[in-house]
Enzyme design. Structure first.
Site, PDB file in Angstrom:
ATOM      1  N   LYS A 184      18.109 -25.550 -67.363  1.00 60.68           N
ATOM      2  CA  LYS A 184      19.245 -24.780 -68.257  1.00 60.68           C
ATOM      3  C   LYS A 184      20.695 -24.589 -67.548  1.00 60.68           C
ATOM      4  CE  LYS A 184      20.679 -21.518 -70.619  1.00 60.68           C
ATOM      5  NZ  LYS A 184      22.197 -21.688 -70.750  1.00 60.68           N
ATOM      6  N   GLU A 259      17.797 -14.031 -58.724  1.00 59.04           N
ATOM      7  CA  GLU A 259      19.165 -14.006 -57.781  1.00 59.04           C
ATOM      8  C   GLU A 259      20.005 -13.197 -58.805  1.00 59.04           C
ATOM      9  OE1 GLU A 259      22.171 -13.952 -56.194  1.00 59.04           O
ATOM     10  OE2 GLU A 259      21.990 -16.104 -55.760  1.00 59.04           O
ATOM     11  N   CYS A 293      28.370 -13.946 -56.060  1.00 60.96           N
ATOM     12  CA  CYS A 293      27.448 -13.062 -55.913  1.00 60.96           C
ATOM     13  C   CYS A 293      27.435 -12.372 -54.608  1.00 60.96           C
ATOM     14  CB  CYS A 293      25.806 -13.302 -56.330  1.00 60.96           C
ATOM     15  SG  CYS A 293      25.309 -14.728 -55.213  1.00 60.96           S
ATOM     16  N   GLU A 395      29.582  -4.863 -60.761  1.00 59.38           N
ATOM     17  CA  GLU A 395      30.008  -6.164 -60.135  1.00 59.38           C
ATOM     18  C   GLU A 395      31.351  -6.658 -60.865  1.00 59.38           C
ATOM     19  OE1 GLU A 395      27.450  -9.698 -60.654  1.00 59.38           O
ATOM     20  OE2 GLU A 395      27.996 -10.032 -58.326  1.00 59.38           O
TER      21      GLU A 395
HETATM   22  O1  TXE Z   1      25.659 -14.313 -67.035  1.00 57.32           O
HETATM   23  P1  TXE Z   1      24.217 -14.721 -67.624  1.00 57.32           P
HETATM   24  P2  TXE Z   1      27.237 -14.130 -67.471  1.00 57.32           P
HETATM   25  C1  TXE Z   1      26.875 -11.740 -63.066  1.00 57.32           C
HETATM   26  C2  TXE Z   1      28.542 -11.386 -63.102  1.00 57.32           C
HETATM   27  C3  TXE Z   1      28.975 -11.732 -64.276  1.00 57.32           C
HETATM   28  C4  TXE Z   1      27.915 -11.219 -65.260  1.00 57.32           C
HETATM   29  C5  TXE Z   1      27.695 -11.889 -66.541  1.00 57.32           C
HETATM   30  O2  TXE Z   1      28.518 -10.149 -62.614  1.00 57.32           O
HETATM   31  O3  TXE Z   1      29.973 -11.247 -64.700  1.00 57.32           O
HETATM   32  O4  TXE Z   1      26.770 -11.670 -64.298  1.00 57.32           O
HETATM   33  O5  TXE Z   1      27.745 -13.375 -66.443  1.00 57.32           O
HETATM   34  C6  TXE Z   1      21.604 -17.641 -69.068  1.00 57.32           C
HETATM   35  N1  TXE Z   1      17.383 -16.228 -71.687  1.00 57.32           N
HETATM   36  N2  TXE Z   1      26.745 -12.981 -62.410  1.00 57.32           N
HETATM   37  O6  TXE Z   1      27.222 -13.288 -68.655  1.00 57.32           O
HETATM   38  O7  TXE Z   1      24.421 -14.424 -69.060  1.00 57.32           O
HETATM   39  C7  TXE Z   1      22.818 -18.107 -69.393  1.00 57.32           C
HETATM   40  O8  TXE Z   1      22.972 -18.922 -70.533  1.00 57.32           O
HETATM   41  C8  TXE Z   1      17.640 -17.258 -70.692  1.00 57.32           C
HETATM   42  C9  TXE Z   1      26.113 -13.053 -61.423  1.00 57.32           C
HETATM   43  O9  TXE Z   1      27.555 -15.711 -67.541  1.00 57.32           O
HETATM   44  O10 TXE Z   1      23.156 -13.933 -66.688  1.00 57.32           O
HETATM   45  C10 TXE Z   1      23.386 -18.642 -68.079  1.00 57.32           C
HETATM   46  O11 TXE Z   1      22.628 -20.047 -68.067  1.00 57.32           O
HETATM   47  N3  TXE Z   1      18.695 -17.573 -70.095  1.00 57.32           N
HETATM   48  C11 TXE Z   1      25.597 -14.333 -60.694  1.00 57.32           C
HETATM   49  C12 TXE Z   1      22.478 -17.834 -67.200  1.00 57.32           C
HETATM   50  O12 TXE Z   1      21.577 -17.336 -67.796  1.00 57.32           O
HETATM   51  C13 TXE Z   1      19.742 -16.738 -70.630  1.00 57.32           C
HETATM   52  C14 TXE Z   1      26.194 -15.541 -61.504  1.00 57.32           C
HETATM   53  C15 TXE Z   1      23.348 -16.842 -66.660  1.00 57.32           C
HETATM   54  O13 TXE Z   1      24.240 -16.104 -67.322  1.00 57.32           O
HETATM   55  C16 TXE Z   1      19.465 -15.593 -71.333  1.00 57.32           C
HETATM   56  C17 TXE Z   1      26.697 -15.360 -62.929  1.00 57.32           C
HETATM   57  C18 TXE Z   1      18.213 -15.248 -72.058  1.00 57.32           C
HETATM   58  N4  TXE Z   1      18.284 -14.391 -72.864  1.00 57.32           N
HETATM   59  C19 TXE Z   1      26.992 -14.209 -63.321  1.00 57.32           C
HETATM   60  N5  TXE Z   1      20.897 -14.946 -71.466  1.00 57.32           N
HETATM   61  C20 TXE Z   1      25.284 -14.588 -59.498  1.00 57.32           C
HETATM   62  N6  TXE Z   1      23.834 -13.781 -59.249  1.00 57.32           N
HETATM   63  O14 TXE Z   1      25.552 -15.245 -58.674  1.00 57.32           O
HETATM   64  C21 TXE Z   1      21.557 -15.646 -70.699  1.00 57.32           C
HETATM   65  N7  TXE Z   1      21.013 -16.695 -69.966  1.00 57.32           N
END
Ligand code: TXE
Length: 502
Positions: A184, A259, A293, A395
């Protein structure tokens, strides 16, 4: 439409891809935006629970019937190398699609992300060629061997900041160890990944081994991670989402790797090669639009060098070319979404209120012409008097550096570790004992010494504390994507104690 005018080209639609075929169900249609232009460039057909179920069923079917889990290592290696070549050949097309929805500059996408993606398939082909088992023969008369088997169906959840580079690692690892998977992508950046999965099929990947469902996390993602026939979950994203997915996985006793975010310290001692440390500090926070990250977002400076270092950093930050990510001269593209731009700028405002000095940036950047509605902001830096303000604790995930100053080694380490995160840390010094101590004292899953980020794929990558659970890497992925089975037999027939003989 006026006479003689060409009919409008329909906008591309990011659908699901199940058992090798594109599928668009009746779910919601969401817009996919180009952050450099601020306009909608594609639609996304959201997969609901029924479509997610179809994807998991297709993966299970492929796992049971395709012969992939049982295929010889040579066969899997040959396929992975074909996939690697296909991704490499399509690097430009994939970079264009990634750039359109993400806004990271094309040069970085072509030279780093897409190369990384192609190499991920090649790397795991090499890893499985070197895998070995264990033998125990210490118990007299018996031999036990340990073998590894594919687990089954993996759910792979990818973020938006480096979609193809990060998801390809998960896909390559899942496949290499004989699994099927359902990916996904982030709802913000579905275009390049959908095309990549299509390209894998065009290169000969059997249908059903890699399926893709598009949609929001709370709908499509939630349906995937809570599906009873998913055997393991690999997630990269935010810490809050990670907690929710890990709880779901905990209820179902499914293995997870997480991660998550970071707020990494870049500790620069007076004994460092300051020219290199300066170059690396800038790259560490402003590359990939600051949305990564492993960004070195907290820059800690020894007092004797702080003033000069900050002056030079700020001058360089102001000279960074912000603008069209398709232009090879651009160094910083737009933020990935308007909401994200507003969030990043909100941290600058908040930092000022909490007593930090805004050194540069903290405002939107007008880029004219077609880009006047893009989500551009200036490279930003603050000097914070304490580790407690929000901009230093959270972050931010943008081009936003927070400086702090230390007087002693102990203070440097205390500041570096004063965070809920622990993904990576950077240390700069040419004084070997200082480096040795810092490497020991920094609480992070990866420590880079006198270098900007250098991802060694063979070594484990992952975080301490709120930065994650588990690791990715050659050996680490082998442990995650395989079940382990112990098989014991005697070297000569055993005399089994007879019971029930009267
Ligand atoms: O991330 P989400 P977001 C951090 C960074 C950023 C913050 C929020 O600080 O500002 O996270 O970003 C899916 N069940 N990182 O809101 O929501 C979502 O659709 C299953 C760090 O965009 O965590 C997407 O595919 N899946 C980072 C993925 O999770 C779910 C990279 C990440 O989205 C879900 C990105 C659920 N309940 C953001 N809810 C890194 N580690 O590099 C969301 N998703």
């Amino acid at each position: 439409m006026l006479a003689g005018e060409a009919p409008p080209t329909p906008m591309p639609l990011a659908t699901s891809l199940i058992a090798g075929r594109r599928v668009a169900g009746a779910g919601l249609r969401l817009p996919v935006m180009n952050p450099a232009l601020g306009v909608e460039i594609a639609g996304l057909a959201e997969a609901g629970p029924a479509e997610v179920n179809d994807a998991v069923v297709a993966a299970r079917h492929a796992f049971r019937t395709s012969g992939w889990p049982q295929a010889s290592v040579e066969h899997r290696q040959a396929m992975l190398l074909k996939l690697s070549d296909a991704v490499f050949a399509a690097a430009d097309e994939l970079a264009q699609l990634e750039c359109a929805a993400l806004g990271v500059v094309m040069r970085e996408l072509r030279e780093r992300h897409m190369k990384r993606a192609a190499l991920n398939f090649r790397f795991f082909a090499e890893v499985i060629g070197q895998a070995r088992g264990e033998v125990y023969d210490q118990t007299h008369g018996y031999r036990s061997i340990v073998v590894r088997e594919p687990v089954g169906v993996a759910a792979l959840i990818a973020p938006w900041n480096a979609p193809v580079a990060l998801a390809s690692m998960k896909i390559a690892a899942a496949l290499a160890f004989g699994n099927a998977c359902v990916l996904k992508p982030s709802e913000q950046t579905p275009l390049a990944l959908l095309r990549m999965v299509e390209i894998l099929h065009e290169a000969g990947l059997p249908d059903g081994l890699v399926n893709l469902v598009n949609g929001r996390g709370a709908v499509t993602g939630q349906a995937l991670v809570s599906h009873p026939d998913v055997d393991l979950i690999s997630f990269t994203g935010g810490t809050a989402t990670g907690r929710a997915i890990a709880s779901e996985a905990g209820r179902r006793l499914k293995p997870v790797t997480m991660e998550l975010g970071g707020k990494s310290a870049n500790v620069i001692f007076a004994s460092a090669d300051l020219e290199r440390a300066l170059d690396a500090a800038l790259v560490g926070i402003y590359s990939n639009n600051g949305q990564q990250c492993l960004a070195g977002s907290r820059i800690l400076l020894e007092r004797s060098i702080a003033h000069d270092f900050i002056d030079r950093f700020v001058a360089r930050a102001r000279a960074i070319r912000v603008g069209d990510p398709l232009n090879d001269r651009t160094e910083l593209g737009p933020m990935a979404s308007s909401a994200h731009r507003d969030r990043v700028l909100g941290f600058a405002e908040g930092a000022r209120r909490e007593g930090a000095e805004l050194l540069t940036g903290g405002h939107a950047v007008p880029v004219g012409g077609a880009h006047s509605n893009g989500y551009f902001i200036a490279p930003t830096a603050i000097l914070s008097p304490s580790p407690d303000i929000l901009a230093v604790r959270e972050e931010i995930f943008g081009p936003f550096a927070s400086f702090m100053i230390f007087d002693t080694y102990d203070e440097a380490i205390e500041l570096a570790n004063a965070t809920d995160f622990g993904l990576v840390a950077y240390v700069w010094s040419d004084h070997v004992p200082t480096v040795e101590r810092a490497v020991r004292d920094l609480r992070a899953g990866v420590v880079w010494v006198n270098t900007p980020m250098m991802r060694e794929l063979r070594a484990p990558f992952g975080g301490y504390k709120d930065s994650g659970l588990g690791r990715e890497g050659g050996e680490a992925c082998m442990q995650f994507y395989t079940e382990v089975k112990t098989v014991t037999w005697p070297s000569t027939p055993v005399n089994v104690k007879k019971i029930g003989t009267g």
